[in-house]
Design a protein around this motif. Structure first.
Motif, PDB file in Angstrom:
ATOM      1  N   LEU A  46       5.277   3.911 -13.313  1.00 17.99           N
ATOM      2  CA  LEU A  46       6.687   3.598 -13.064  1.00 17.99           C
ATOM      3  C   LEU A  46       6.947   3.803 -11.578  1.00 17.99           C
ATOM      4  N   PRO A  47       6.780   2.759 -10.765  1.00 17.46           N
ATOM      5  CA  PRO A  47       6.811   2.920  -9.306  1.00 17.46           C
ATOM      6  C   PRO A  47       8.178   3.334  -8.777  1.00 17.46           C
ATOM      7  N   ARG A  48       8.112   4.111  -7.698  1.00 25.22           N
ATOM      8  CA  ARG A  48       9.301   4.453  -6.917  1.00 25.22           C
ATOM      9  C   ARG A  48       9.028   4.037  -5.475  1.00 25.22           C
ATOM     10  N   ASP A  49       9.804   3.051  -5.019  1.00 27.71           N
ATOM     11  CA  ASP A  49       9.687   2.606  -3.638  1.00 27.71           C
ATOM     12  C   ASP A  49      11.094   2.457  -3.065  1.00 27.71           C
ATOM     13  N   MET A  50      11.204   1.847  -1.905  1.00 28.19           N
ATOM     14  CA  MET A  50      12.505   1.763  -1.234  1.00 28.19           C
ATOM     15  C   MET A  50      13.552   1.037  -2.069  1.00 28.19           C
ATOM     16  N   ARG A  54       0.792  -1.227   0.000  1.00 28.00           N
ATOM     17  CA  ARG A  54       0.000   0.000   0.000  1.00 28.00           C
ATOM     18  C   ARG A  54       0.827   1.282   0.000  1.00 28.00           C
ATOM     19  N   HIS A  55       2.163   1.149   0.016  1.00 31.43           N
ATOM     20  CA  HIS A  55       3.015   2.329   0.137  1.00 31.43           C
ATOM     21  C   HIS A  55       3.845   2.585  -1.114  1.00 31.43           C
ATOM     22  N   LEU A  56       3.999   3.861  -1.447  1.00 32.44           N
ATOM     23  CA  LEU A  56       4.913   4.335  -2.479  1.00 32.44           C
ATOM     24  C   LEU A  56       5.697   5.513  -1.914  1.00 32.44           C
ATOM     25  N   ASN A  57       6.876   5.754  -2.454  1.00 30.56           N
ATOM     26  CA  ASN A  57       7.650   6.924  -2.030  1.00 30.56           C
ATOM     27  C   ASN A  57       7.440   8.121  -2.953  1.00 30.56           C
ATOM     28  N   GLU A  58       6.894   7.866  -4.115  1.00 31.54           N
ATOM     29  CA  GLU A  58       6.451   8.928  -5.016  1.00 31.54           C
ATOM     30  C   GLU A  58       5.077   8.535  -5.532  1.00 31.54           C
ATOM     31  N   TYR A  59       4.128   9.452  -5.418  1.00 31.92           N
ATOM     32  CA  TYR A  59       2.773   9.129  -5.846  1.00 31.92           C
ATOM     33  C   TYR A  59       2.110  10.392  -6.386  1.00 31.92           C
ATOM     34  N   VAL A  60       0.936  10.215  -6.977  1.00 29.50           N
ATOM     35  CA  VAL A  60       0.185  11.347  -7.513  1.00 29.50           C
ATOM     36  C   VAL A  60      -0.933  11.693  -6.532  1.00 29.50           C
ATOM     37  N   SER A  61      -0.966  12.959  -6.155  1.00 24.19           N
ATOM     38  CA  SER A  61      -1.943  13.436  -5.181  1.00 24.19           C
ATOM     39  C   SER A  61      -2.968  14.329  -5.867  1.00 24.19           C
ATOM     40  N   LEU A  62      -4.240  14.055  -5.613  1.00 22.82           N
ATOM     41  CA  LEU A  62      -5.338  14.877  -6.109  1.00 22.82           C
ATOM     42  C   LEU A  62      -5.751  15.804  -4.970  1.00 22.82           C
TER      43      LEU A  62
END
Length: 429
Positions: free
Chosen positions: A420-424, A214-222
């Protein structure tokens, strides 16, 4: 002859057309070869009689000219006869690293993400982002119809928006700067600057040490911020109205994509509002589940959603009245509920997708609250100063685009809803 998209073929039955796309499938049956062509809008069957083209391989890009025929036995009811191929981009592989033309991708998620430019060619994977595109489009269209202005705020900032430590630092010439956790300060400033109602669709960054589904380090916020509100329930109603607008639009514009995921969206939602303390009591009484102080945990979100689904027939629930200690320093305290705030979360199918609430709009009150939180007002000078000049009562919320996409389509991991996910562990591709 001008190129058309596959989705437009039904308008051209009996006509010669030109398509551009990729070879999705090749089935050789004796003297007839059936080739499935794929473009960004869909799939169509091509019928080749006689010898097939030797250089035809899966995923090669090509131009195809042929005559459109109706055929109820064809996968989409249409097919091209007498196709003439002009092969374009060559292929340089012996075996594809992942399957593109299967209904279910048999590769692990990590392998799919390692080969993202290929995995995104899968129609079902592409459908995720068609739905996500429509969510963002509906967010923009809905808010503009409500007299909101779209803004674009900086993502390189000088200080934390929430006084937290989960910030990515960057070298900004001879200074230390941060990647924005949210556009919070700026959207409040724009309300006070006379825009009154603003929204933003933009990236946000959280240096959280989590690597979960459920976690990402970069995401899109509305993000939404609205001035001259009466209280937080005006914001809650705005979001409920948006959910109803969104579901109606998705049912109309993304019916094929929803069908791929066997998703049926209700025509109307009415979302219960439950104070946090009451939700904690429900979890304890019904499920013997204790909660952390001033919040509910991930398991609690799932159990509460189960309870709400059974009692209210709703996949959503607003949790209200969070403690002051668990909200950012700009959150408005609720005088009718000592120690609580005029804030809320929206839980959707067991996952928090929204945090919001009314903000403190008085300069002296905000300054005092910054100090109460152990922070220094001078560190927030540009933000705090904007409250000296008649800031109206205001508030807002933020929806995680990837989270609402994941839950809406029933995906198992938020990375499936991320281009293109960015996680740990992932910084490429």
């Amino acid at each position: 002859m001008e190129k058309i998209f596959i989705s437009e073929l039904e308008k051209h039955v009996g006509q010669q057309v030109k398509l551009c796309g990729w070879v999705h499938k090749i089935n050789r049956l004796g003297k007839v070869t059936f080739v499935t062509l794929r473009d960004s809008s869909g799939l169509v069957q091509l019928v080749i009689e006689g010898d097939a083209i030797d250089d035809l391989k899966l995923e090669i890009s090509t131009i195809v000219e042929g005559i459109v025929f109706e055929n109820p036995k064809a996968p989409t009811g249409l097919e091209l006869h007498e196709p003439r191929f002009t092969l374009l981009g060559k292929t340089y592989y012996e075996m594809l690293p992942i399957e593109v033309n299967g209904y279910k991708n048999k590769s692990s998620l990590e392998v799919q993400l390692d080969n993202r430019s290929l995995s995104l060619r899968s129609p079902k994977t592409r459908a995720v982002f068609k739905v996500q595109e429509e969510i963002a489009s509906c967010f923009r269209t809905f808010l503009k119809s409500r007299m909101f202005s779209e803004i674009h705020t900086p993502k390189i900032i000088s200080s934390s928006t929430e006084g937290g430590s989960e910030m990515f630092t960057v070298h900004y010439f001879d200074k230390r700067a941060f990647l924005a956790q949210s556009p919070q300060f700026y959207k409040q400033m724009m309300v006070g600057a006379g825009f009154e109602r603003v929204f933003e669709i933009g990236h946000a960054y959280r240096a959280e040490l989590h690597n979960t589904w459920r976690h990402l380090n970069e995401y899109v916020s509305l993000d939404v911020e609205m001035g001259f509100i009466a209280d937080e329930f005006e914001l809650i109603q705005l979001e409920e109205d948006f959910i109803n607008y969104l579901f109606a639009a998705l049912n109309k514009k993304c019916s094929k994509e929803l069908e791929l995921f066997q998703v049926t969206l209700p025509s109307k939602v009415s979302i219960p509002r439950i104070p946090l303390k009451e939700a904690q009591e429900i979890l304890l009484e019904v499920y013997d589940k204790s909660s952390p102080v001033g919040n509910i945990d991930a398991e609690g979100e799932i159990l509460l959603s189960k309870y709400v689904k059974e009692k209210y027939a709703s996949d959503f629930v607003f949790l209200t009245k969070y403690p002051i200690s668990k909200r950012p320093m700009y959150t408005m305290p609720d005088p009718d509920y000592p120690g609580m705030t005029k804030s809320f979360d929206l839980i959707y199918k067991g996952l928090e997708i929204t945090t919001g609430g009314q903000r403190i709009h008085d300069y002296e009150e905000l300054k005092a609250n910054i100090i109460k939180f152990g922070l220094k007002p001078e560190d927030f000078g540009f933000y705090l100063d904007s409250f000296k000049y008649g800031m109206p009562p205001h508030g807002g919320f933020a929806i995680g685009l990837e989270r609402i996409t994941m839950k809406l389509l029933g995906l198992q991991n938020i990375r499936e809803a991320t281009l293109l996910p960015r996680d740990m562990k992932r910084l490429e591709p």
